[in-house]
Design a protein around this motif. Sequence first.
Motif, PDB file in Angstrom:
ATOM      1  N   VAL A 236      -6.417 -13.644  -4.822  1.00 41.82           N
ATOM      2  CA  VAL A 236      -5.140 -13.600  -4.810  1.00 41.82           C
ATOM      3  C   VAL A 236      -4.437 -13.094  -3.586  1.00 41.82           C
ATOM      4  CG1 VAL A 236      -3.335 -12.099  -6.168  1.00 41.82           C
ATOM      5  CG2 VAL A 236      -5.515 -12.609  -7.322  1.00 41.82           C
TER       6      VAL A 236
ATOM      7  N   VAL B 135      -8.352  -9.711  -2.969  1.00 37.93           N
ATOM      8  CA  VAL B 135      -6.984  -9.615  -3.273  1.00 37.93           C
ATOM      9  C   VAL B 135      -6.311  -9.104  -1.777  1.00 37.93           C
ATOM     10  CG1 VAL B 135      -5.242  -8.563  -4.409  1.00 37.93           C
ATOM     11  CG2 VAL B 135      -7.488  -9.138  -5.713  1.00 37.93           C
TER      12      VAL B 135
ATOM     13  N   PRO C  59       0.849  -9.349 -12.025  1.00 35.52           N
ATOM     14  CA  PRO C  59       1.420  -8.167 -12.476  1.00 35.52           C
ATOM     15  C   PRO C  59       0.176  -6.980 -12.271  1.00 35.52           C
ATOM     16  CG  PRO C  59       1.554  -9.922 -13.996  1.00 35.52           C
ATOM     17  CD  PRO C  59       0.978 -10.545 -13.079  1.00 35.52           C
ATOM     18  N   PHE C  60       0.490  -5.900 -12.232  1.00 42.65           N
ATOM     19  CA  PHE C  60      -0.251  -4.901 -12.071  1.00 42.65           C
ATOM     20  C   PHE C  60      -1.577  -4.826 -12.966  1.00 42.65           C
ATOM     21  CE2 PHE C  60      -1.843  -0.122 -12.214  1.00 42.65           C
ATOM     22  CZ  PHE C  60      -1.966  -0.273 -11.069  1.00 42.65           C
TER      23      PHE C  60
ATOM     24  N   SER D  83       1.696 -13.231  -6.359  1.00 44.52           N
ATOM     25  CA  SER D  83       1.535 -11.960  -6.778  1.00 44.52           C
ATOM     26  C   SER D  83       1.320 -11.833  -8.288  1.00 44.52           C
ATOM     27  CB  SER D  83       2.845 -11.204  -6.467  1.00 44.52           C
ATOM     28  OG  SER D  83       2.569  -9.897  -6.897  1.00 44.52           O
TER      29      SER D  83
ATOM     30  N   VAL E 141      -1.190 -12.702  -1.924  1.00 44.95           N
ATOM     31  CA  VAL E 141       0.303 -12.482  -1.865  1.00 44.95           C
ATOM     32  C   VAL E 141       1.164 -13.061  -0.817  1.00 44.95           C
ATOM     33  CG1 VAL E 141       2.030 -10.848  -2.416  1.00 44.95           C
ATOM     34  CG2 VAL E 141      -0.325 -10.260  -3.027  1.00 44.95           C
TER      35      VAL E 141
ATOM     36  N   GLU F 137      -9.179   0.477  -4.877  1.00 43.75           N
ATOM     37  CA  GLU F 137      -8.513   0.082  -6.422  1.00 43.75           C
ATOM     38  C   GLU F 137      -9.736  -0.570  -7.131  1.00 43.75           C
ATOM     39  OE1 GLU F 137      -5.069  -2.251  -5.313  1.00 43.75           O
ATOM     40  OE2 GLU F 137      -4.047  -0.609  -4.589  1.00 43.75           O
TER      41      GLU F 137
ATOM     42  N   ILE G 274      -5.683   7.432   3.514  1.00 48.36           N
ATOM     43  CA  ILE G 274      -4.750   7.105   2.246  1.00 48.36           C
ATOM     44  C   ILE G 274      -5.485   7.054   0.898  1.00 48.36           C
ATOM     45  CG2 ILE G 274      -4.088   5.036   2.427  1.00 48.36           C
ATOM     46  CD1 ILE G 274      -1.422   5.434   1.934  1.00 48.36           C
TER      47      ILE G 274
ATOM     48  N   TYR H 220      -9.856  -6.739 -11.514  1.00 47.50           N
ATOM     49  CA  TYR H 220     -10.649  -5.750 -10.813  1.00 47.50           C
ATOM     50  C   TYR H 220     -11.872  -5.491 -11.774  1.00 47.50           C
ATOM     51  CZ  TYR H 220      -7.549  -4.742  -6.772  1.00 47.50           C
ATOM     52  OH  TYR H 220      -6.580  -4.730  -5.701  1.00 47.50           O
TER      53      TYR H 220
ATOM     54  N   GLY I  50       0.977  -1.191   0.116  1.00 46.08           N
ATOM     55  CA  GLY I  50      -0.059  -0.005  -0.083  1.00 46.08           C
ATOM     56  C   GLY I  50       0.875   1.221   0.092  1.00 46.08           C
TER      57      GLY I  50
ATOM     58  N   LYS J 263      -6.586 -10.178   7.344  1.00 47.32           N
ATOM     59  CA  LYS J 263      -7.394 -10.001   6.211  1.00 47.32           C
ATOM     60  C   LYS J 263      -8.747 -10.612   6.473  1.00 47.32           C
ATOM     61  CE  LYS J 263      -4.488  -7.123   4.788  1.00 47.32           C
ATOM     62  NZ  LYS J 263      -4.728  -5.728   4.511  1.00 47.32           N
TER      63      LYS J 263
ATOM     64  N   HIS K 109       0.110   3.472   9.239  1.00 50.14           N
ATOM     65  CA  HIS K 109      -0.489   2.969   8.231  1.00 50.14           C
ATOM     66  C   HIS K 109      -1.734   1.910   8.784  1.00 50.14           C
ATOM     67  CE1 HIS K 109       1.171   4.613   4.998  1.00 50.14           C
ATOM     68  NE2 HIS K 109       2.361   4.996   5.653  1.00 50.14           N
TER      69      HIS K 109
ATOM     70  N   LEU L 105      -3.930  -7.296 -12.454  1.00 50.01           N
ATOM     71  CA  LEU L 105      -4.893  -6.990 -11.527  1.00 50.01           C
ATOM     72  C   LEU L 105      -6.079  -5.949 -11.891  1.00 50.01           C
ATOM     73  CD1 LEU L 105      -4.727  -7.297  -7.999  1.00 50.01           C
ATOM     74  CD2 LEU L 105      -3.719  -5.326  -8.066  1.00 50.01           C
TER      75      LEU L 105
ATOM     76  N   ASN M 222      -7.148  -0.443   3.663  1.00 51.85           N
ATOM     77  CA  ASN M 222      -7.529  -1.130   2.831  1.00 51.85           C
ATOM     78  C   ASN M 222      -7.531  -0.445   1.258  1.00 51.85           C
ATOM     79  OD1 ASN M 222      -8.821  -3.060   0.872  1.00 51.85           O
ATOM     80  ND2 ASN M 222      -8.581  -4.366   2.659  1.00 51.85           N
ATOM     81  N   LEU M 223      -6.367  -0.719   0.765  1.00 52.96           N
ATOM     82  CA  LEU M 223      -6.614   0.058  -0.592  1.00 52.96           C
ATOM     83  C   LEU M 223      -7.197  -0.850  -1.780  1.00 52.96           C
ATOM     84  CD1 LEU M 223      -2.788   1.660  -0.521  1.00 52.96           C
ATOM     85  CD2 LEU M 223      -5.075   2.809  -0.603  1.00 52.96           C
ATOM     86  N   VAL M 224      -7.089  -1.973  -1.521  1.00 43.81           N
ATOM     87  CA  VAL M 224      -8.044  -3.084  -2.559  1.00 43.81           C
ATOM     88  C   VAL M 224      -9.340  -2.523  -2.921  1.00 43.81           C
ATOM     89  CG1 VAL M 224      -8.707  -5.280  -3.066  1.00 43.81           C
ATOM     90  CG2 VAL M 224      -6.272  -4.903  -2.012  1.00 43.81           C
TER      91      VAL M 224
HETATM   92  C1  GDG Z   1      -1.050  -1.310   4.878  1.00 40.55           C
HETATM   93  C2  GDG Z   1      -2.131  -1.436   5.923  1.00 40.55           C
HETATM   94  C3  GDG Z   1      -3.316   0.497   4.566  1.00 40.55           C
HETATM   95  C4  GDG Z   1      -1.864  -7.105  -3.484  1.00 40.55           C
HETATM   96  N1  GDG Z   1      -1.753  -8.258  -4.459  1.00 40.55           N
HETATM   97  C5  GDG Z   1      -1.250  -7.641  -5.511  1.00 40.55           C
HETATM   98  C6  GDG Z   1      -0.729  -6.230  -5.267  1.00 40.55           C
HETATM   99  N2  GDG Z   1      -1.509  -5.993  -4.288  1.00 40.55           N
HETATM  100  C7  GDG Z   1      -1.379  -4.427  -3.797  1.00 40.55           C
HETATM  101  C8  GDG Z   1      -2.860  -3.846  -3.926  1.00 40.55           C
HETATM  102  C9  GDG Z   1      -2.527  -2.800  -2.746  1.00 40.55           C
HETATM  103  C10 GDG Z   1      -1.570  -3.175  -1.703  1.00 40.55           C
HETATM  104  O1  GDG Z   1      -1.026  -4.479  -2.332  1.00 40.55           O
HETATM  105  C11 GDG Z   1      -2.415  -3.770  -0.295  1.00 40.55           C
HETATM  106  O2  GDG Z   1      -2.499  -2.754   0.105  1.00 40.55           O
HETATM  107  P1  GDG Z   1      -3.736  -2.495   1.398  1.00 40.55           P
HETATM  108  O3  GDG Z   1      -3.973  -1.316   1.778  1.00 40.55           O
HETATM  109  O4  GDG Z   1      -4.983  -3.438   0.879  1.00 40.55           O
HETATM  110  O5  GDG Z   1      -3.132  -3.709   2.435  1.00 40.55           O
HETATM  111  P2  GDG Z   1      -1.667  -3.862   3.370  1.00 40.55           P
HETATM  112  O6  GDG Z   1      -0.785  -4.234   2.373  1.00 40.55           O
HETATM  113  O7  GDG Z   1      -2.002  -4.535   4.454  1.00 40.55           O
HETATM  114  O8  GDG Z   1      -1.191  -2.260   3.790  1.00 40.55           O
HETATM  115  C12 GDG Z   1      -3.608  -0.976   4.898  1.00 40.55           C
HETATM  116  C13 GDG Z   1      -1.963   0.356   3.774  1.00 40.55           C
HETATM  117  O9  GDG Z   1      -0.971  -0.154   4.347  1.00 40.55           O
HETATM  118  C14 GDG Z   1      -1.592   1.752   3.266  1.00 40.55           C
HETATM  119  O10 GDG Z   1      -1.651   2.787   4.277  1.00 40.55           O
HETATM  120  O11 GDG Z   1      -4.503   0.693   3.448  1.00 40.55           O
HETATM  121  O12 GDG Z   1      -4.518  -0.742   6.129  1.00 40.55           O
HETATM  122  O13 GDG Z   1      -2.613  -2.799   6.506  1.00 40.55           O
HETATM  123  O14 GDG Z   1      -2.215  -1.687  -3.346  1.00 40.55           O
HETATM  124  O15 GDG Z   1      -3.002  -3.560  -5.308  1.00 40.55           O
HETATM  125  N3  GDG Z   1      -0.519  -5.715  -6.341  1.00 40.55           N
HETATM  126  C15 GDG Z   1       0.040  -6.537  -7.711  1.00 40.55           C
HETATM  127  N4  GDG Z   1      -0.302  -7.812  -7.621  1.00 40.55           N
HETATM  128  C16 GDG Z   1      -0.630  -8.251  -6.783  1.00 40.55           C
HETATM  129  O16 GDG Z   1      -0.931  -9.629  -6.831  1.00 40.55           O
HETATM  130  N5  GDG Z   1       0.578  -5.751  -8.420  1.00 40.55           N
END
Ligand code: GDG
Length: 666
Positions: free
Chosen positions: A303, A269, A348-349, A346, A305, A377, A233, A356, A27, A276, A163, A352, A372-374
Amino acid sequence: MPNTLINVSNRLPVTVEEDRVTKSSGGLVAALEGLPEEQYKTKWIGWPGAAFPEESRRQEIARKLAEEHGCVAVFLSQEEVTAFYEGFSNSSIWPLLHYLPNYLRYEPAWWEHYQNVNRIFAEKVLETVHEGDLVWVHDYQLMLLPAMLRAAAPNLKIGFFLHTPFPAYEIFRCHPRRRELVAGMLGANRIGFHAFGYLRHFCSTVQRLLGIETELTHIPSKGHNSALGVYPIGINAPKFEQTLDSKEFHQRREKFRLAHEGKRLVVSVERMDYTKGILHRLEAIDNFLAGSDKIDAIRFIFVSVPSREGIEEYQHLVEEVESRVGQLNGKYATLLNSPIHFIHGSIPFVDLCALYALADIALVTPLIDGMNLVAKEFIACQRENAGLLILSEFAGAAEELFNALLVNPYDSAAVAGTLTDALALPTEERRNRILPMRERVMRYDARHWARSNVGIETLLRRLGQQPNVDVTVISGRSQEDLEAFLGGHPFRLIAEHGASLRGPGKKEWERSDRNINYAWKEELLAILRLYEQATPGSTIEEKHSSIVWHYRKADEGFGAWKANQLTEELSALTANNPIKVRHGKKMVEVTAAGNNKGAAVARVLEQNDNYEVALCAGDDLTDESMFELSSPRLLTIKVGSGPTQARFRVSDPATFRQFLDSLFTV
Ligand code: GDG
């Protein structure tokens, strides 16, 4: 010249493997990619993602990262990674921040490493930073860093962003090093959270652990204040738009469409993490499939990771998830469909985005999540389709994504029910839900987030750097408060409504109220003391030019009643004297009438007759004394609503900041 923003996070935005340098997922990385390059020259300080024991290899990597990626590498030994990252950070702090004390593991040796690694980071920052730079520390792995930096460089501007959630005091207090951790964060000038609830918990934790009086806006700390803010964020919106426009995206989406033809797609994802809610989600899917007569027409795509694979709890999770997925596919597969398509890896972007975009539903059900950015996204990729978001009410994102179908992830029957309802919703309604959310997600993106985090600091710094512009800050607050807030800037500071002044770049304060008689203070103080005794919880604040009786900690009704009594008594006593009595917000203040902001501005203008124009703005009633001045050089602006003598008005502080920003763009 753009300011340099030094981002410090555990991981660099790149990972070095053998001869390859790859972008890390996650994220934070995505969010910071959205910073406007023309405004902020950014540098990163962090760990490159693997231990490199040989010195020659370290040098080679450091050079490559610095030259090609603007990164400063912090190298850690395998032992440090295990104890600091997997141990202290991810096995003790992470579970508590996520309300899961059952996952807490603690070994005293980890603490030594955690301090040590924070110290290594501090040294790197101090080697890298130049006067005027802004340091932005990220997340729970570096909670001690702000205080370490503050101790070494008292004037450094430091931001800290968490975060994850910040939990209730009752949970955070379980941590063996709870006090040191929050004290470490307080080294920052600004501490940011995703949601107001986290900020509130942090305040009460600081208050109870460290005994510091806190306000929801700031926390006073040794020699400075830590301002608190809520900054949810966002995603890297332009990157999503660009990808959705690309040929590759369309090709991939078409390919996936053919592969899953005739099926409704439900996508999840995430990193493979116990926060999660993956196992609970599988429970809900079991529930749903058990009641469905269209198993051939639905496919769940996971998905997941790989994440923190060195930690035992994460290894168990993978085993459990894989076994549960296998079991459910065995139970519900037909000759035409295997309902759960599980990827432990994982993608590729662009894939993804295609996924979505194609999905009918995103099933995002963390047990708890900072943001939770997913979720955001997925919405971003619903440009043509009308997908639905089913979202855990315990994700920070639930506060913003007003049209999501909110669920309690622990209630698997309810999640299954929501899934059934969602699949039956007509397209029209789905579109009406997703579109307004999409607008919000695209507008309040990562760029907006980063700007609002570092915005005020950058603006103040820029104001201080303008040639031919003098900045004067006039306030009712004490010298100490003004120094703590703004001491590092070359501004003229005027405290206590004009009673004392510190010239630009000076260390000493001068009193500008020598002709004012304060003999009344002693006598009135005696009266205030009687009220303090009679009103439990109330306190007296003595300033040079005023005395204040505060009652915000007293019983509300009783405090207000006593305050009215006090105001009347004081007003009667002081009626014929140049003394002002004011009943403000949870306080009664007695000041010398000769001190007012208008008189202070008049003095500044008198002493600086070379000023061509003086821009004078404020949001408080006490600012009216400035607006009433009749100098032709004066341009007055009221910030906010209410009657005013000012010539111009802007609606709120944010608009005023924007105005200053546009005036002083360099
Ligand atoms: C922490 C906080 C907070 C995932 N699988 C693939 C992939 N991703 C990318 C997603 C998204 C990111 O990983 C995950 O972000 P999240 O926000 O959902 O969760 P955390 O990793 O736990 O992040 C969270 C964040 O920090 C920001 O402050 O929102 O609460 O826990 O961007 O797209 N990207 C690609 N392939 C994948 O298979 N390319």
